[in-house]
Structures are given as structure tokens and as C-alpha cells.
Design a protein around this motif. Structure first.
Motif, mmCIF file in Angstrom:
data_model
loop_
_atom_site.group_PDB
_atom_site.id
_atom_site.type_symbol
_atom_site.label_atom_id
_atom_site.label_comp_id
_atom_site.label_asym_id
_atom_site.label_seq_id
_atom_site.Cartn_x
_atom_site.Cartn_y
_atom_site.Cartn_z
ATOM 1 N N ARG A 157 43.762 52.828 31.232
ATOM 2 C CA ARG A 157 44.983 53.338 31.513
ATOM 3 C C ARG A 157 45.489 51.534 31.938
ATOM 4 N NH1 ARG A 157 46.045 57.993 34.778
ATOM 5 N NH2 ARG A 157 47.667 57.173 35.078
ATOM 6 N N ARG A 158 47.007 51.763 31.635
ATOM 7 C CA ARG A 158 47.561 50.514 32.481
ATOM 8 C C ARG A 158 47.555 50.358 34.231
ATOM 9 N NH1 ARG A 158 52.927 51.285 33.018
ATOM 10 N NH2 ARG A 158 53.430 49.183 32.794
ATOM 11 N N HIS A 159 47.104 49.025 34.407
ATOM 12 C CA HIS A 159 47.461 48.792 35.931
ATOM 13 C C HIS A 159 48.054 47.919 36.521
ATOM 14 C CE1 HIS A 159 44.439 45.293 35.005
ATOM 15 N NE2 HIS A 159 43.438 45.869 34.188
ATOM 16 N N THR A 160 48.186 47.252 37.698
ATOM 17 C CA THR A 160 48.899 45.979 37.946
ATOM 18 C C THR A 160 48.575 44.595 37.446
ATOM 19 O OG1 THR A 160 48.184 45.868 40.108
ATOM 20 C CG2 THR A 160 50.550 46.997 39.690
ATOM 21 N N PRO A 161 48.835 43.368 37.039
ATOM 22 C CA PRO A 161 47.871 42.333 36.516
ATOM 23 C C PRO A 161 47.650 41.268 37.965
ATOM 24 C CG PRO A 161 50.312 42.245 36.266
ATOM 25 C CD PRO A 161 50.634 43.393 37.184
ATOM 26 N N ASP A 162 46.444 40.527 37.167
ATOM 27 C CA ASP A 162 45.662 40.147 38.433
ATOM 28 C C ASP A 162 46.806 39.200 39.231
ATOM 29 O OD1 ASP A 162 44.386 38.830 40.299
ATOM 30 O OD2 ASP A 162 42.364 38.377 38.841
ATOM 31 N N PHE A 163 47.441 39.550 40.609
ATOM 32 C CA PHE A 163 47.946 37.527 41.289
ATOM 33 C C PHE A 163 47.575 36.778 41.083
ATOM 34 C CE2 PHE A 163 45.256 39.401 44.576
ATOM 35 C CZ PHE A 163 45.379 38.220 45.246
ATOM 36 N N ARG A 164 45.997 36.284 40.761
ATOM 37 C CA ARG A 164 46.098 35.296 40.679
ATOM 38 C C ARG A 164 45.405 34.878 39.355
ATOM 39 N NH1 ARG A 164 40.207 37.077 42.842
ATOM 40 N NH2 ARG A 164 40.395 38.397 41.422
ATOM 41 N N GLY A 165 45.937 35.510 38.316
ATOM 42 C CA GLY A 165 45.189 35.256 36.916
ATOM 43 C C GLY A 165 46.437 34.144 36.311
ATOM 44 N N LEU A 166 46.011 32.988 36.112
ATOM 45 C CA LEU A 166 46.595 32.322 34.459
ATOM 46 C C LEU A 166 46.648 32.557 33.559
ATOM 47 C CD1 LEU A 166 46.896 29.470 37.346
ATOM 48 C CD2 LEU A 166 48.912 30.620 37.180
ATOM 49 N N ARG A 167 47.863 32.416 32.622
ATOM 50 C CA ARG A 167 47.346 31.759 30.932
ATOM 51 C C ARG A 167 46.136 31.183 30.544
ATOM 52 N NH1 ARG A 167 53.477 33.882 28.613
ATOM 53 N NH2 ARG A 167 53.815 35.786 29.963
ATOM 54 N N TRP A 168 46.853 29.875 30.502
ATOM 55 C CA TRP A 168 45.820 28.783 30.275
ATOM 56 C C TRP A 168 44.708 28.902 31.577
ATOM 57 C CZ3 TRP A 168 45.577 26.205 34.971
ATOM 58 C CH2 TRP A 168 46.378 26.492 36.056
ATOM 59 N N TRP A 169 44.180 29.279 32.331
ATOM 60 C CA TRP A 169 42.666 28.902 33.109
ATOM 61 C C TRP A 169 41.799 29.433 32.733
ATOM 62 C CZ3 TRP A 169 42.920 27.061 37.949
ATOM 63 C CH2 TRP A 169 41.976 27.025 38.248
ATOM 64 N N ASN A 170 40.024 28.220 32.456
ATOM 65 C CA ASN A 170 39.521 28.666 31.794
ATOM 66 C C ASN A 170 38.437 28.827 32.656
ATOM 67 O OD1 ASN A 170 39.586 25.695 31.880
ATOM 68 N ND2 ASN A 170 39.721 25.713 29.692
ATOM 69 N N ILE A 171 36.784 29.030 32.118
ATOM 70 C CA ILE A 171 36.197 27.903 32.883
ATOM 71 C C ILE A 171 35.304 27.310 33.442
ATOM 72 C CG2 ILE A 171 34.548 30.103 31.825
ATOM 73 C CD1 ILE A 171 33.488 28.168 30.377
ATOM 74 N N HIS A 172 36.224 25.926 32.747
ATOM 75 C CA HIS A 172 36.331 24.855 33.415
ATOM 76 C C HIS A 172 36.913 24.534 34.297
ATOM 77 C CE1 HIS A 172 34.240 23.900 29.342
ATOM 78 N NE2 HIS A 172 35.025 24.407 28.600
ATOM 79 N N CYS A 173 38.195 24.869 34.556
ATOM 80 C CA CYS A 173 38.833 25.561 35.670
ATOM 81 C C CYS A 173 38.786 25.402 36.907
ATOM 82 C CB CYS A 173 40.801 25.844 35.848
ATOM 83 S SG CYS A 173 41.413 25.340 33.881
ATOM 84 N N GLU A 174 37.705 26.824 36.760
ATOM 85 C CA GLU A 174 37.082 27.854 37.464
ATOM 86 C C GLU A 174 35.735 27.016 37.654
ATOM 87 O OE1 GLU A 174 36.487 30.542 39.415
ATOM 88 O OE2 GLU A 174 37.791 30.135 38.715
ATOM 89 N N ALA A 175 34.627 25.949 37.412
ATOM 90 C CA ALA A 175 33.859 25.142 37.925
ATOM 91 C C ALA A 175 34.752 23.927 38.212
ATOM 92 C CB ALA A 175 33.302 24.544 36.506
ATOM 93 N N ALA A 176 35.657 23.141 38.041
ATOM 94 C CA ALA A 176 36.460 22.262 38.362
ATOM 95 C C ALA A 176 36.878 22.294 40.606
ATOM 96 C CB ALA A 176 37.208 21.605 37.645
ATOM 97 N N LEU A 177 37.425 23.689 39.671
ATOM 98 C CA LEU A 177 37.844 24.670 41.492
ATOM 99 C C LEU A 177 36.321 24.669 42.584
ATOM 100 C CD1 LEU A 177 39.949 25.239 42.805
ATOM 101 C CD2 LEU A 177 39.842 27.796 42.062
ATOM 102 N N THR A 178 35.351 25.012 41.924
ATOM 103 C CA THR A 178 34.010 25.310 42.510
ATOM 104 C C THR A 178 33.848 23.937 43.165
ATOM 105 O OG1 THR A 178 33.633 26.522 41.439
ATOM 106 C CG2 THR A 178 32.069 26.007 42.874
ATOM 107 N N ALA A 179 33.659 22.786 42.418
ATOM 108 C CA ALA A 179 33.454 21.220 42.969
ATOM 109 C C ALA A 179 34.533 21.087 44.329
ATOM 110 C CB ALA A 179 33.551 20.434 41.799
ATOM 111 N N VAL A 180 35.678 21.031 43.665
ATOM 112 C CA VAL A 180 36.517 20.590 45.349
ATOM 113 C C VAL A 180 36.405 21.344 46.031
ATOM 114 C CG1 VAL A 180 39.180 20.574 45.833
ATOM 115 C CG2 VAL A 180 38.386 20.206 43.457
ATOM 116 N N THR A 181 36.318 22.898 46.546
ATOM 117 C CA THR A 181 36.036 23.960 47.278
ATOM 118 C C THR A 181 34.613 22.996 47.693
ATOM 119 O OG1 THR A 181 34.957 25.268 46.043
ATOM 120 C CG2 THR A 181 37.133 25.575 46.479
ATOM 121 N N SER A 182 33.329 22.798 47.060
ATOM 122 C CA SER A 182 32.234 22.739 47.931
ATOM 123 C C SER A 182 31.756 21.511 48.297
ATOM 124 C CB SER A 182 31.297 22.879 46.752
ATOM 125 O OG SER A 182 31.499 22.540 45.222
ATOM 126 N N ILE A 183 32.707 20.106 47.261
ATOM 127 C CA ILE A 183 32.544 19.158 47.794
ATOM 128 C C ILE A 183 33.007 18.357 49.615
ATOM 129 C CG2 ILE A 183 32.475 16.274 47.183
ATOM 130 C CD1 ILE A 183 32.147 17.862 44.703
#
Length: 696
Positions: free
Chosen positions: A71-97
């Protein structure tokens, strides 16, 4: 002693909202059609069984799709087309350091995001497809506001709550029940004998389905055109028998719609409700039948010459440029022969929303359409269940029994039929004429003095306004414009002085004073009182430049290739740059061509990725984009070929030899844009079996 506390990184949870419709997987088309073909076709005997069969079609499509698709559903409001696992790792580093290393982590996050965006762009534009290309070109419009801002009430205060906004929009889009009017009018043409409606064939359904877009917004059920195409390929008789039964029984079973307010482009103030257009999201199955009926109606209109020659909207062989071209021909013929002319432009307020159903069906019937088709049109326009939806909240359902839905392929044609008697009435006018393009009208008057042409415009306006009032419509005083034309060396003693304004009498009492303008906008073309086309060309050139500069599809290093750049240039930039070309390109001075060439140079340098100081001639050869003067000549030749294929009754063919609105027709044709474009001979015209007019 210092106590430190690090809050945990806990992103907002994503809870999708299930929507109507499905995420269709094209690889499962064989399984879908096989399952759907095994379902039985319900019999149809009367209106009740017809409604059950229409509901069963939706149920069967949902049942088969529910087994194969998500079924169709509303898109994830956090989603960005260019976001990848490298961005996720870099963001995790910022929030943990914490501490000094955090600054380096933030810098690394920015670099990672930049690389992710660049990589996403390269992946999408290096191997671009036709589908992704047109999606990317839509980015030049920017982000469309998906929220309705506070709107002005009638008392001048702002409506901020959802309840107040609903009331303001409902008062604008869904007017109160209109005042009853007679079904017939003294201006009605003589009735024609009724014609039979041939049954709809499976091939006709397939042909009309092939013209639909899979991206068209579905109606309340969420069933798209793609599923209807699969349905028809699996069981061709299912839709065909359903449509034939609807016409023969005179009943339209798809009358539910979701109305979405869409901002009109280019409006100054979006706090007023009239800056929004109510678009009805209708059921695709119903729109398919409406498309078939609209093409049948247009075919009858071409065969039996149902529409008046000066009806330029919602019909084949006619465009907005044709309406302006005919006006310019009449005015220039009079002005160049030493006479004067005037043009009065007006707009019908709330045209689609205020059509009276009984009156419309009566006009439809006297044009000779089959009685069953007339009953179907009445059913299509009555008992319409409308749900207004904006700011993410639907409103309670409203039942309408007047007006026609904006978004239906049939609505523009029905609106043209509604005012057909008015245009037939004004065919008897002498030295003035009335032209119509959907809800835009123009009164042209010619004569020997400014006083006479102003009086003709005023009298014509009263006749039009009185007819509209008798038929439940009214004019918009804010969109009424007046312009006058005279020879360059006119003698005031002969033609009189130019009137600063025109006084228009409104039926029922009151005077509307409209000041004379030196520049008016008629169907998107800017007309000067001296026929100086420089303002229009400058405006079109500025629009084309800004539109092309907004295309962020690459640069000199990366992005789409030359072939796709040329495709975008010819599909988006040139139509804007050369809009209205048949009207102003006759004996166009070099200054106008230069303005257009400068605008084209901006696009050519952007496509090639060169500097502003680079010579332009080699770039034309490299990109295979000719200088604009050659493109103008090509477009003029194409328009001449189009004129040669017009039917003999088309106004652009008959106007040079017979123009009742012209005060004086010289024995030798005066050079006008129309005369310069007419072919030397016309081939024999044959009414085609298919029609080219289309609607989304």
C-alpha cells in the motif's frame, strides 16, 4: 568537581500513514493480469446494477493489487534523496563526540554531505532517462507551498484557524445554490435533429487509455491509469461494457472527487481566495469515459460545424494565438486604412463553478446530441460528492448540483457549449465582434471616430453582460481592460480625441468605469496601442532566461549531456521565448531579433559550459542550435503549413475576405501578420476520424 551529562541520540520515530492506492511493481504485470482475467464480469441491466458493477470493478482491482503490491504511505519526513550510510556514520560521530574533536567531526560531516550530493547528482544525470530528465526540469519552479496561508475574509480580517479557512475557501469554490433560470433563452439556436451515439468499442477504449499519463493524480479510490490499462488488457470487455451501459442508461457512476486548492501562478497576493484554483481529483475510470465522450463531441462539432467561428477555446484547429492573430488582423486593417478601433477585454467570474445544469443540458440537447448522452451529461453534473482537502485535513463531504468539475476532460467543452448561444447571437453584429477563449472574452469595435467605437464597445458589453446575467453568470470587473487604436498620424478633428476611459453600464443598475490602457495582456500576449511588440518580446525573453537559469542540471564538468540539454532547450525554453510569434514576427525589426538572440545566448553558453566572452557562432555549430532568426523563419513556415490544414470554415481562413467586424475592407489586402502567413493554396480538407485535442 564537574558533572557532565550527554543526552542520548534518539531520532524521532517514523510512523507512516497508509494512503489509498498501491506501490505498483511493473515486473508483476503478468501475474496481475492473469489474476484479474479470472474474475467474473457482473451483469448490467439497470442503473442499480450499473452502480454495483462500477463498485465491483474497484473491489476487484483492489483485491488483485492487494495480493501483489504494498500500500502507498506517506514519505519519511527525515528522508533525503542523497542521504547514504556515509552520511549516517558522519552524523553519528557528531552526536557522540564531545570536546575539541567535535569541530573536526562537524567539518567531516559537511564534506561527507557535499560528496553525497555530488555523487547522487552524478548517478542521476550521467545516465539520465527521459522520465528523470523531466522530473529534474520541474525543480526550476522551486518548492511549491503545500500549506494554505491565512486568507482574507470579506470583512478584511485574516482567517487563521482551519475552520475559518474552510469557510473562506468554501464560499469561493462552492457558491450557494444559484438562482433558478429558465432552461431556454431567446438567443438559443434552432434545434438540430438528434443523432445516434455509436457504441464504444474496445479499440476506442485502448486508444484513449494510451493517451493518459500514469502519473495523473488518482481520485478518492486511489486507482491509477496504469491499473486501468492492465485491467483493460486483461479483460477488454469489462470497461467497454461498463461505459456503454453508462451512456445507454444515462447514468454516470463516478461522481466523487477530492478538491485540492492549487495556487494560480504569478499572483501578487496569495491571501485572497481567488488566487487559488479548485482542482478536482476525479476517478480515473470516470475521467476515461469523459475523455471518450469529449472526443466524440468534438468530432461532431467538426462534422456539423456546431461551434461558432469565434469560439477559440476547447476545440480542434484553434489556439490562443489564433484569437490574438484574428484581432490584430481586424484592427490593423482598419487602422492602416485610416480608421480607428477599440478592444474591450473581460473575464467571466467563476465560470466553471456557476454553470446551470438544466440550462447546459438544454443547449446540449438542441445541438442534436443523443437523448441518452444528454441524460448522461445531466447525471455527470448532478449529485457530485465533493471533499475539500487542504493543509493535510479533509473536510466533510459537500453535494453539488451545479457547476462542472475543473479537472475533467469534458468540462472545458461543456463550458464552451454553455456560451455558444451568446456567440451565435453576436454573429449578427456589424463593425464589432465578440471572441471567446474559455472564460476570456474580447469585444472588437471599428469605426471612423473614437466616440463611435467606444459606444459600440459599451453597447456590446451591455448585451454580453445582460445575456450572462440571464444565464446565471457575471463578469469580473477587476479583469476588464480597454485599449484604443488609431493611425499614427491621426487628425483629432477627423477621428476625435482619445477617450481616457470608457463607461460600461451594468445590467440591473450601476456604471463600471474602465480607464484606457496603452498596454494590455490578451491570452498571454502583450498588445501595445501602437503595435509595438518590444514589451512583449522583452517579457518573454526575461521569462525564458530565468526559466533556463533555474535548471540546475549540470555544469561544464558534470551533469547531463548535450543531447539532453538540447532536448530541454527545445521543450522548455523555445516555447516561452517564441510565444505569440505568429502575431509579432511579421516584419520584425532587428532589435526584436537581437533581444531574443541575447536570451538564447544565455542558454547556449550554459549548455556548452563556456564563458560569456566566448564567441557565439562556434557554439551554435557545436550544439546544432541555429541562430534565432533561422528558428523564427522555421516556426513561421510551420504555422503556414498549419493554416493550410485548417477547415474551410475556420476564422483565420475566412477573415481576409469576409470580416463583418471591420469598418472598411480595402480591395487590395493590407499587409498584416495573418496575410503574411496565409498559404498560396489550400488542399482539400477531410475531417479526420480521430482528434488531436487532449486533456490531462
Amino acid at each position: 568537581m564537574f558533572i557532565t551529562w550527554t543526552p542520548p541520540f534518539d531520532p524521532l520515530p517514523y510512523v507512516p500513514t497508509i494512503l489509498l492506492g498501491f506501490v505498483i511493481d511493473d515486473s508483476l504485470v503478468a501475474s496481475w493480469t492473469k489474476d484479474f482475467a479470472s474474475l467474473p464480469t457482473p451483469p448490467i441491466h439497470d442503473i442499480t446494477s450499473l452502480s454495483r458493477a462500477a463498485d465491483a470493478l474497484d473491489t476487484d482491482i483492489y483485491a488483485v493489487s492487494g495480493k501483489l503490491f504494498k500500500r502507498r504511505h506517506t514519505p519519511d519526513f527525515r528522508g533525503l534523496r542523497w542521504w547514504n550510510i556515509h552520511c549516517e556514520a558522519a552524523l553519528t560521530a557528531v552526536t557522540s563526540i564531545r570536546g575539541e574533536s567535535r569541530r573536526d567531526a562537524i567539518k567531516a560531516l559537511r564534506q561527507t554531505i557535499a560528496e553525497a550530493k555530488r555523487g547522487w547528482s552524478n548517478d542521476n544525470f550521467t545516465t539520465v532517462t527521459r522520465d528523470t530528465l523531466w522530473k529534474a526540469t520541474a525543480w526550476r519552479h522551486g518548492r511549491r507551498a503545500n500549506k494554505i496561508p491565512p486568507l482574507l475574509k470579506l470583512d478584511g480580517t485574516l482567517a487563521t484557524s482551519h475552520t475559518d479557512l474552510r469557510q473562506v475557501l468554501s464560499d469561493r469554490f462552492f457558491p450557494i445554490v444559484p438562482k433558478p433560470i429558465p432552461d431556454s433563452d431567446p438567443s438559443d439556436p434552432a434545434p438540430l435533429p438528434p443523432r445516434d451515439f455509436a457504441p464504444i468499442s474496445e479499440e476506442e477504449v485502448s486508444r484513449n487509455l494510451s493517451c493518459t499519463s500514469n502519473k495523473s493524480a488518482p481520485g478518492p479510490s486511489g486507482i491509477s491509469y496504469k491499473l486501468l490499462k492492465w485491467c483493460h488488457s486483461a479483460a477488454p470487455s469489462r470497461l467497454t461494457s461498463l461505459f456503454n451501459a453508462a451512456i445507454s442508461l444515462g447514468h454516470h457512476p463516478w461522481r466523487s472527487a477530492t478538491v485540492v486548492p492549487i495556487p494560480k501562478p504569478g499572483k501578487i497576493d496569495y491571501r485572497v481566495a481567488k488566487a487559488y484554483r479548485p482542482i478536482s481529483l476525479l476517478e480515473c475510470c470516470g475521467k476515461l469515459l469523459e475523455r471518450i465522450v469529449s472526443k466524440r463531441v468534438l468530432l461532431d462539432a467538426a462534422r456539423f460545424q456546431l461551434f461558432p467561428p469565434r469560439q477559440f477555446g476547447s476545440r480542434d484547429y484553434h489556439t490562443a494565438s489564433d484569437a490574438v492573430l484574428s484581432m490584430v488582423h481586424t484592427v490593423q486593417t482598419c487602422v492602416k486604412s485610416g480608421h480607428v478601433a477599440a478592444l474591450l477585454l473581460f473575464d467571466i467570474q467563476g465560470f466553471f463553478d456557476n454553470l446551470h445544469v438544466n440550462r447546459l443540458v438544454h443547449v446540449f440537447r438542441i445541438l442534436g446530441f443523443a437523448p441518452s448522452l444528454c441524460d448522461w451529461v445531466r447525471s455527470f453534473l448532478t449529485d457530485r460528492r465533493i471533499t475539500l482537502s487542504f493543509n493535510g485535513e479533509p473536510l466533510p463531504e459537500v453535494v453539488l448540483n451545479h457547476g462542472t468539475p475543473q479537472g475533467s476532460p469534458l468540462s472545458p467543452i461543456l463550458s464552451a457549449i454553455y456560451i455558444l448561444p451568446l456567440l451565435r447571437l453576436t454573429e449578427a453584429w456589424r463593425f464589432r465582434s465578440l471572441s471567446s477563449y474559455v472564460d476570456d472574452g474580447a469585444i472588437i469595435a471599428t469605426g471612423t471616430t473614437h466616440h463611435s467605437v467606444t459606444q459600440k464597445c459599451s453597447d456590446g458589453f451591455f448585451i454580453v453582460a445582460d445575456w450572462l446575467l440571464r444565464n446565471g453568470l457575471r463578469l469580473d470587473p477587476d479583469k476588464t481592460e480597454f485599449i484604443a487604436f488609431q493611425p499614427r498620424r491621426a487628425n483629432p478633428e477627423h477621428v476625435g480625441a482619445l477617450r481616457p476611459s470608457i463607461d460600461l453600464q451594468i445590467p440591473g443598475g450601476g456604471i463600471l468605469q474602465v480607464r484606457r490602457s496603452s498596454l494590455v495582456r490578451y491570452l498571454g500576449i502583450f498588445v501595445d496601442d501602437k503595435f509595438n511588440w518590444e514589451p512583449h518580446v522583452k517579457i518573454m525573453a526575461a521569462r525564458a532566461q530565468s526559466s533556463f537559469r533555474g535548471l540546475l542540471l549540470g555544469n561544464s564538468v558534470r551533469g547531463i549531456d548535450f543531447h539532453n540539454w538540447r532536448l530541454v532547450f527545445h521543450a522548455i525554453t523555445l516555447p516561452v521565448l517564441l510565444y505569440g510569434l505568429p502575431v509579432w514576427s511579421h516584419r520584425a525589426p532587428k532589435s526584436l531579433v537581437k533581444i531574443l538572440q541575447v536570451a538564447q545566448n544565455v542558454a547556449v553558453r550554459k549548455i556548452s559550459g563556456t564563458f560569456r566572452t566566448n564567441p557565439i557562432e562556434p557554439l551554435h555549430n557545436m550544439l546544432a542550435i541555429p541562430p534565432i532568426k533561422f528558428t523564427i523563419a522555421k516556426y513561421r513556415e510551420a504555422f503556414t503549413i498549419r493554416l493550410s490544414k485548417l477547415p474551410p470554415t475556420a476564422l483565420l481562413r475566412t477573415l481576409p475576405s469576409h470580416d463583418p467586424s471591420a469598418f472598411y475592407i480595402p480591395p487590395t489586402p493590407i499587409p498584416t501578420p495573418l496575410i503574411s502567413l496565409l498559404p498560396t493554396s489550400f488542399p482539400i480538407f477531410c475531417i479526420p476520424t480521430g482528434l488531436t485535442w487532449s486533456h490531462p
